[in-house]
Design a protein around this motif. Structure first.
Motif, PDB file in Angstrom:
ATOM      1  N   TYR A  70       0.849  -1.186   0.000  1.00 10.77           N
ATOM      2  CA  TYR A  70       0.000   0.000   0.000  1.00 10.77           C
ATOM      3  C   TYR A  70       0.886   1.239   0.000  1.00 10.77           C
ATOM      4  N   LYS A  74      -3.872  10.620   5.071  1.00 16.10           N
ATOM      5  CA  LYS A  74      -4.815   9.854   4.242  1.00 16.10           C
ATOM      6  C   LYS A  74      -4.755   8.373   4.576  1.00 16.10           C
ATOM      7  N   GLY A  75      -5.744   7.645   4.079  1.00 18.82           N
ATOM      8  CA  GLY A  75      -5.753   6.209   4.265  1.00 18.82           C
ATOM      9  C   GLY A  75      -4.841   5.505   3.277  1.00 18.82           C
ATOM     10  N   PRO A  76      -4.407   4.295   3.583  1.00 19.36           N
ATOM     11  CA  PRO A  76      -3.564   3.533   2.656  1.00 19.36           C
ATOM     12  C   PRO A  76      -4.281   3.279   1.334  1.00 19.36           C
ATOM     13  N   GLU A  77      -3.520   3.407   0.272  1.00 21.29           N
ATOM     14  CA  GLU A  77      -4.036   3.181  -1.078  1.00 21.29           C
ATOM     15  C   GLU A  77      -3.445   1.894  -1.612  1.00 21.29           C
ATOM     16  N   PHE A  78      -4.297   0.984  -2.036  1.00 16.18           N
ATOM     17  CA  PHE A  78      -3.859  -0.331  -2.495  1.00 16.18           C
ATOM     18  C   PHE A  78      -2.993  -0.226  -3.738  1.00 16.18           C
ATOM     19  N   GLN A 105       0.752   5.215   1.416  1.00 15.37           N
ATOM     20  CA  GLN A 105      -0.006   6.093   2.297  1.00 15.37           C
ATOM     21  C   GLN A 105       0.597   7.496   2.264  1.00 15.37           C
TER      22      GLN A 105
END
Lengths: 111, 117
Positions: free
Chosen positions: A36, A42-46, A38
């Motif tokens: 991921y 922000k939230g983790p992005e796949f 990040q």
């Protein structure tokens, strides 16, 4: 105990300077390994999922590879917009409900 | 990860108050995970739920913390009588469950930053 260790903790690269991030893991049967990205606040992005040793996946300047003990995230000719924290996570077969995350590698790409 | 929604994005509570964090999964996803992230630490698993069922809550403190995912509406992580040590970023992630195997890829929301004064 299932564990995930990422190295280095921080990495500074010049724009265009290729490098690799490492994720070492010890699990009782790997079900899947995940990368991921990040960004701050922000939230983790796949990015990728890898399931078996020898598997490779690519996306733009990123390439993820997997062996029986570790995974590498190769960054080719990075750009400043690649600056972020890269997280690795594993899902173990014997505790399939849980995903174990490393503490991440903070990448800074300098123009 | 824009499909997973969390609110509020920022929450400030005084010690002893209650905090309620909400998570709406991606359309079609019926499973959610909750994680806690402290500065300089990795994401720590808290709880795994499907609609109307808690599947695994082994990562959640036994006191003050609870989670639910009702048939209708968002998943809620509830923290009672908050303490300063509860200050952290809380993320939820959703995924779909296909047949007998989980599709595995989790998609994260933007997180709720809880500050306890």
């Amino acid at each position: 105990e299932d564990q995930v260790t990422q190295s280095p903790e921080a990495l500074r690269l010049q724009e265009g300077e290729s490098s690799s991030l490492n994720c070492s893991y010890t699990v009782s049967g790997l079900r899947g390994l995940f990368w991921y990205r990040q960004d701050p606040g922000k939230g983790p992005e796949f990015l990728f999922t890898l399931y078996s040793a020898g598997e490779e996946k690519e996306k733009e300047r990123l390439k993820a590879t997997l062996t029986k003990k570790e995974s590498f995230l190769h960054i080719t000719a990075p750009k400043p917009e690649d600056s972020a924290t890269y997280l690795c996570a594993v899902q173990a077969a014997n505790t399939g409900n849980q995903f174990y995350f490393g503490t991440g590698t903070s990448l800074t790409v300098i123009p | 990860n824009a499909g997973v929604m969390q609110n509020p994005r920022h929450l400030v509570r005084r010690r002893g108050q209650e905090a309620r964090l909400r998570c709406s999964p991606m359309k079609g996803h019926s499973h959610v995970y909750w994680y806690r992230q402290l500065p300089e630490e990795g994401l720590k698993f808290m709880v795994y739920l499907q609609k109307e069922n808690i599947i695994d809550e082994s990562g959640m403190p036994k006191e003050r913390f609870s989670a639910e995912f009702p048939k209708e509406g968002p998943s809620i992580l509830r923290i009672q009588q908050v303490v300063r040590g509860d200050s952290a970023a809380y993320f939820c992630a959703s995924f779909s469950f296909a047949g007998t195997s989980v599709t595995d890829t989790q998609y994260f929301g933007p997180g709720t930053r809880l500050t306890v004064l």
